[in-house]
Write a protein that holds these residues in place. Structure first.
Motif: not given
Length: 552
Positions: A305-311, A314-319, A361-364
């Protein structure tokens, strides 16, 4: 605490009755359609025409007597055939005793399916399949494995035998009658936000246990257990005329397979246990390990998710993604969006960790909830996008109930009922609500993401006592149990595989895979694990020692 009592059965023996098999029996086989050819035939409407009925006789020890069971292969039920398409299966019913202490008494039926080997020169026997649950239908497990690239050599070596275990689907079924609008809608308990939530949940699960007892019209409920399902497996083997049977089971199927290998070491051939519960049953300790699995697996999703923060935002880092999880859950505890509260959000994320295929789908959904986008959440509900995320008895979505009223029986009711019957009949659970209050408090601190869910109370606290002890794993027998386990699994963490390896001892080998998700053989993408599993199933070559598979 009040226990809910079901009908009292007689004691059950350790083994199922043995059946002899005719020598030199030959069965007619239909051609098997694979790959693009199957898809083309499906388009042309010709797949169903390839199914030809066949039969196998089973005789008792007196070879001169009449057959005791005749397996009549024919078309599968329409819903099974549709789900299996473009692959073609044949189906049959196998009678087995309701109560194995009275083998000549009342019989129930098991619906089984077959994807037959079409290579007599390479055929070894049958491979019994179980997808997990307990309560999941296994009739189309062979077609699922085919669609995920099960090697041709395995399909040549075995007839793949799926089934609805006792109580499930097209077999003689049980159903507690859980309704769409009822308070009991999932077997993975909801997250208890505080101590009062555990006490409140106790009232819900007590009512669920009472409802199951009230709906036990055929007296089957008390006979749905892992031990009886293992006996059923051996009965199916005998009915198919096989001296031995191999087994491939996932998730709860690992518990069933462990029981099967322990109860019937003389008639079990090659066994592969994948994504492991850690014993022959799920108990409170095993359920609490779900929270450990979430903590170990979530970092993989967080990195994704952090790698796809722009999309997704959800967060820029895993933390940051992890912190966002707690913030979102707590906000939804206070202010749900379109009926999705913090408990359901936690369940969604838990289910989303099963596979990277569900990350998007979870991120969506998370993104819509994060922005308070009621319309967006409703759109996902309407499009059934939650159905693929919620797993193993999580809450049904509104979309799954289109056109239904709140007092109608839920389409999940049968699966929920079998899960409860098996889990509660296998082993005795704590009866004292205070035991669950203590467990929830401990795990909320130890495993903050999901601990207060998996430690919460189940209807098993109010269930009638088991009629027999759980099956004990034995390390006596052939070295024929291959254990496959991802290092990071949200529901059956690595500890489960390690426990099985310890209990089976030299009978087993453990293959540990540097991967994330639920399901290894054919369902995962690890080349090493696929090769080791295939070599064992086809060639019978068990690794000399435990194997550690690198990522990829």
């Amino acid at each position: 605490m009040k226990r809910i009592h079901f009908r009292s059965p007689h004691p059950i023996p350790t083994r199922a009755p043995r059946h002899g098999a005719p020598d030199g029996e030959r069965r007619r086989r239909r051609p098997r359609v694979r790959g693009r050819g199957a898809a083309l035939l499906a388009v042309l409407g010709l797949v169903g025409a390839l199914a030809a009925p066949a039969a196998a006789d089973v005789r008792p020890d007196d070879a001169g007597s009449e057959p005791t069971t005749r397996v009549e292969w024919g078309p599968c039920p329409a819903d099974v055939a549709t789900e299996a398409a473009p692959y073609v299966l044949t189906c049959a019913k196998v009678p087995v005793p309701l109560d194995y202490s009275d083998p000549g008494g009342e019989q129930i039926e098991l619906q089984i399916s077959r994807m037959a080997s079409d290579n007599p020169a390479e055929r070894r026997g049958v491979l019994l399949l179980n997808p997990g649950g307990p309560g999941g239908s296994g009739l189309t497990q062979s077609s699922l494995l085919m669609s995920r690239g099960l090697p041709d050599s395995v399909l040549d070596a075995y007839d793949l035998i799926g089934m609805d275990t006792r109580g499930v689907g097209h077999s003689t079924r049980i159903d507690c009658g859980f309704t769409i609008g009822g308070e009991y809608f999932g077997n993975v308990p909801p997250y208890a936000v505080d101590d009062a939530a555990v006490v409140q949940r106790a009232k819900v699960v007590e009512a669920a246990a009472e409802q199951c007892a009230a709906n036990d019209e055929n007296g089957l409920l008390r006979h749905v257990s892992t031990a009886n399902m293992a006996r059923d497996l051996d009965s199916v083997r005998a009915a198919l005329g096989e001296e031995k049977a191999s087994f491939l089971g996932y998730s709860y199927g690992s518990a069933l397979g462990a029981a099967y290998a322990s109860m019937f070491p003389e008639t079990v051939d090659r066994v592969v246990l994948d994504s492991n519960v850690g014993d022959t049953h799920l108990n409170q300790e095993g359920l609490r390990r779900f929270a450990q699995g979430v903590e170990q697996t979530f970092p993989d999703f967080a990195k994704w998710a952090a790698k796809r923060h722009t999309a997704y935002g959800l967060g820029r880092t895993p933390a940051q993604v992890r912190a966002n999880y707690f913030e979102t859950a707590e906000r939804l505890d206070r202010d749900p969006v379109q009926g999705v509260d913090g408990g359901l959000f936690r369940q969604v994320v838990f289910g989303g960790l099963y596979s990277e295929l569900t990350y998007g789908r979870t991120a969506q959904l998370w993104q819509s909830l994060l922005g308070g986008d009621a319309a967006g959440v409703q759109r996902l509900l309407d499009d059934n996008l939650l159905d693929g995320v919620l797993s193993d008895g999580a809450a049904p979505t509104a979309a799954a109930q289109d056109g239904a009223t709140a007092d109608e029986v839920s389409p999940l009711s049968n699966a929920l009922s079998v899960f409860l019957a098996t889990t509660c009949n296998d082993v005795e659970w704590p009866e004292d609500v205070d035991a669950y209050r203590k467990a929830v408090a401990e795990d909320r601190k130890k495993f903050p993401m999901f601990g207060a869910a998996s430690a919460n109370i189940l209807p098993c606290a109010y269930w009638s006592e088991p009629i027999e002890p759980p099956v004990q794993i034995t390390d006596e027998g052939p070295t024929n149990v291959l254990i496959l386990q991802n290092r990071r699994d949200p529901v059956t963490p690595l500890a489960g595989g390690e426990l099985l390896r310890e209990k089976f001892g030299d009978r087993s080998r453990l293959v540990t895979v540097d991967a994330s998700g639920h399901g290894v053989y054919a369902l995962g993408n690890n080349a090493c694990a696929l090769n080791v599993g295939t070599t064992y199933l086809v060639e019978g070559e068990m690794p000399k020692r435990d194997v550690s598979c690198r990522a990829g």
